[in-house]
Design a protein around this motif. Sequence first.
Motif, PDB file in Angstrom:
ATOM      1  N   GLN A 191     -12.410 -13.866 -35.604  1.00 45.96           N
ATOM      2  CA  GLN A 191     -11.910 -13.444 -34.292  1.00 45.96           C
ATOM      3  C   GLN A 191     -12.938 -13.707 -33.186  1.00 45.96           C
ATOM      4  OE1 GLN A 191     -11.795 -11.599 -37.049  1.00 45.96           O
ATOM      5  NE2 GLN A 191      -9.591 -11.340 -37.438  1.00 45.96           N
ATOM      6  N   PHE A 192     -14.180 -13.366 -33.465  1.00 43.56           N
ATOM      7  CA  PHE A 192     -15.232 -13.587 -32.480  1.00 43.56           C
ATOM      8  C   PHE A 192     -15.451 -15.087 -32.242  1.00 43.56           C
ATOM      9  CE2 PHE A 192     -17.875  -9.409 -32.543  1.00 43.56           C
ATOM     10  CZ  PHE A 192     -16.714  -8.704 -32.248  1.00 43.56           C
ATOM     11  N   SER A 193     -15.367 -15.876 -33.309  1.00 44.05           N
ATOM     12  CA  SER A 193     -15.556 -17.322 -33.168  1.00 44.05           C
ATOM     13  C   SER A 193     -14.465 -17.939 -32.295  1.00 44.05           C
ATOM     14  CB  SER A 193     -15.542 -17.993 -34.549  1.00 44.05           C
ATOM     15  OG  SER A 193     -16.664 -17.599 -35.301  1.00 44.05           O
ATOM     16  N   ILE A 194     -13.225 -17.497 -32.493  1.00 39.74           N
ATOM     17  CA  ILE A 194     -12.112 -18.010 -31.681  1.00 39.74           C
ATOM     18  C   ILE A 194     -12.329 -17.648 -30.213  1.00 39.74           C
ATOM     19  CG2 ILE A 194      -9.646 -17.769 -31.194  1.00 39.74           C
ATOM     20  CD1 ILE A 194      -9.228 -17.431 -34.227  1.00 39.74           C
ATOM     21  N   ALA A 195     -12.714 -16.387 -29.963  1.00 37.15           N
ATOM     22  CA  ALA A 195     -12.963 -15.943 -28.590  1.00 37.15           C
ATOM     23  C   ALA A 195     -14.111 -16.739 -27.969  1.00 37.15           C
ATOM     24  CB  ALA A 195     -13.285 -14.452 -28.568  1.00 37.15           C
ATOM     25  N   LEU A 217     -22.039 -10.151 -25.164  1.00 38.03           N
ATOM     26  CA  LEU A 217     -21.287  -9.072 -25.817  1.00 38.03           C
ATOM     27  C   LEU A 217     -20.874  -9.463 -27.230  1.00 38.03           C
ATOM     28  CD1 LEU A 217     -19.028  -7.842 -22.858  1.00 38.03           C
ATOM     29  CD2 LEU A 217     -20.964  -6.624 -23.895  1.00 38.03           C
ATOM     30  N   LEU A 218     -20.417 -10.693 -27.390  1.00 35.80           N
ATOM     31  CA  LEU A 218     -20.000 -11.151 -28.718  1.00 35.80           C
ATOM     32  C   LEU A 218     -21.175 -11.171 -29.686  1.00 35.80           C
ATOM     33  CD1 LEU A 218     -17.572 -14.081 -27.782  1.00 35.80           C
ATOM     34  CD2 LEU A 218     -16.950 -11.867 -28.778  1.00 35.80           C
ATOM     35  N   ILE A 219     -22.339 -11.572 -29.201  1.00 33.96           N
ATOM     36  CA  ILE A 219     -23.529 -11.600 -30.051  1.00 33.96           C
ATOM     37  C   ILE A 219     -23.918 -10.186 -30.469  1.00 33.96           C
ATOM     38  CG2 ILE A 219     -26.016 -12.068 -30.078  1.00 33.96           C
ATOM     39  CD1 ILE A 219     -25.391 -14.529 -28.289  1.00 33.96           C
ATOM     40  N   VAL A 256     -24.113  -1.395 -17.003  1.00 33.43           N
ATOM     41  CA  VAL A 256     -25.410  -1.468 -16.328  1.00 33.43           C
ATOM     42  C   VAL A 256     -26.133  -2.758 -16.695  1.00 33.43           C
ATOM     43  CG1 VAL A 256     -27.714  -0.436 -16.161  1.00 33.43           C
ATOM     44  CG2 VAL A 256     -25.683   1.028 -16.110  1.00 33.43           C
ATOM     45  N   VAL A 257     -26.133  -3.088 -17.988  1.00 35.63           N
ATOM     46  CA  VAL A 257     -26.797  -4.318 -18.451  1.00 35.63           C
ATOM     47  C   VAL A 257     -26.132  -5.547 -17.849  1.00 35.63           C
ATOM     48  CG1 VAL A 257     -27.256  -5.768 -20.467  1.00 35.63           C
ATOM     49  CG2 VAL A 257     -27.637  -3.298 -20.600  1.00 35.63           C
ATOM     50  N   LEU A 258     -24.804  -5.549 -17.784  1.00 34.87           N
ATOM     51  CA  LEU A 258     -24.083  -6.698 -17.227  1.00 34.87           C
ATOM     52  C   LEU A 258     -24.371  -6.872 -15.738  1.00 34.87           C
ATOM     53  CD1 LEU A 258     -20.609  -6.460 -19.007  1.00 34.87           C
ATOM     54  CD2 LEU A 258     -22.562  -7.912 -19.587  1.00 34.87           C
ATOM     55  N   ILE A 259     -24.467  -5.758 -15.032  1.00 30.16           N
ATOM     56  CA  ILE A 259     -24.797  -5.817 -13.602  1.00 30.16           C
ATOM     57  C   ILE A 259     -26.207  -6.374 -13.410  1.00 30.16           C
ATOM     58  CG2 ILE A 259     -25.284  -4.431 -11.546  1.00 30.16           C
ATOM     59  CD1 ILE A 259     -22.991  -2.571 -12.435  1.00 30.16           C
ATOM     60  N   LEU A 260     -27.149  -5.882 -14.222  1.00 35.10           N
ATOM     61  CA  LEU A 260     -28.527  -6.366 -14.135  1.00 35.10           C
ATOM     62  C   LEU A 260     -28.607  -7.852 -14.495  1.00 35.10           C
ATOM     63  CD1 LEU A 260     -30.487  -3.368 -15.732  1.00 35.10           C
ATOM     64  CD2 LEU A 260     -30.388  -4.012 -13.310  1.00 35.10           C
ATOM     65  N   MET A 261     -27.811  -8.258 -15.487  1.00 34.12           N
ATOM     66  CA  MET A 261     -27.775  -9.661 -15.883  1.00 34.12           C
ATOM     67  C   MET A 261     -27.266 -10.532 -14.741  1.00 34.12           C
ATOM     68  SD  MET A 261     -25.581 -11.512 -18.933  1.00 34.12           S
ATOM     69  CE  MET A 261     -26.250 -10.427 -20.184  1.00 34.12           C
ATOM     70  N   THR A 262     -26.224 -10.051 -14.063  1.00 31.53           N
ATOM     71  CA  THR A 262     -25.654 -10.794 -12.933  1.00 31.53           C
ATOM     72  C   THR A 262     -26.668 -10.931 -11.807  1.00 31.53           C
ATOM     73  OG1 THR A 262     -23.438  -9.980 -13.472  1.00 31.53           O
ATOM     74  CG2 THR A 262     -23.779 -10.859 -11.253  1.00 31.53           C
ATOM     75  N   VAL A 263     -27.323  -9.826 -11.475  1.00 36.96           N
ATOM     76  CA  VAL A 263     -28.332  -9.842 -10.415  1.00 36.96           C
ATOM     77  C   VAL A 263     -29.468 -10.797 -10.773  1.00 36.96           C
ATOM     78  CG1 VAL A 263     -30.079  -8.470  -9.208  1.00 36.96           C
ATOM     79  CG2 VAL A 263     -27.796  -7.521  -9.598  1.00 36.96           C
ATOM     80  N   PHE A 264     -29.888 -10.754 -12.034  1.00 32.12           N
ATOM     81  CA  PHE A 264     -30.987 -11.629 -12.459  1.00 32.12           C
ATOM     82  C   PHE A 264     -30.592 -13.099 -12.369  1.00 32.12           C
ATOM     83  CE2 PHE A 264     -32.957 -14.186 -15.827  1.00 32.12           C
ATOM     84  CZ  PHE A 264     -34.282 -14.108 -15.428  1.00 32.12           C
ATOM     85  N   ILE A 265     -29.383 -13.451 -12.814  1.00 34.49           N
ATOM     86  CA  ILE A 265     -28.937 -14.848 -12.782  1.00 34.49           C
ATOM     87  C   ILE A 265     -28.854 -15.346 -11.341  1.00 34.49           C
ATOM     88  CG2 ILE A 265     -26.977 -16.391 -13.234  1.00 34.49           C
ATOM     89  CD1 ILE A 265     -26.453 -14.794 -15.779  1.00 34.49           C
TER      90      ILE A 265
END
Length: 204
Positions: free
Chosen positions: A67-71, A138-140, A165-174
């Motif tokens: 399932q994760f591989s397909i996604a 997230l999949l990892i 929170v992590v996703l927001i920080l990731m976005t800001v960092f990128i």
Amino acid sequence: MNLDELQKAWGKEGSDSEPLKLVLEKLNKAHQPLDRIRSNMRKELIYQSIAILIMGFWPIYFKFNQQFSIAYYSIYALLIMVSVYYFLRFYRFFKESHQYTGNSKDNLYELYYEIRLNMEAYKSFSFLLVPFAMIAALLIVFSRRLVKYPDKQLMDASDWIVIPVVLILMTVFIIWATNWWVEKYYGKHAKQIRKLLDELKETE
């Protein structure tokens, strides 16, 4: 007035004609930052192509289930399509930049604005990678959890706070990293060309 006309005018006025001499020198100086931009683009095209190829093997390395591989490969296919579009755009600019002869101020203006447009396109491409980076991360994380704790729930109560929170920080960092990268490897050279254009105005 192009380079041939300038050279003819310089010949008529004599080699001591400082204004024409300055114009010729400044038009020729544009080749230096342009060469650096082309060199950086060439390296990035190679590195990014290798990175995207390696990402295709992540599901195998991180032991994704079916399932994760397909996604993952669904969004990976979108990443490939977006990357091909932008890589072709950058490659077209890379090829066309070799046609720059430095024979007129108008030509230099056109080159400068093409560089700025491609810098913005580079940023857009990087920002489009944010959703892919989020989903892949997230999949990892979830895949490793399934392997390590197969009998536990996939998400804990704390995940509903930690993950956003992590996703927001990731976005800001990128976003920050992209702006820093573009400025460091392309922006400073574009500014050199802009400075040459401003200096050419002063000689008019």
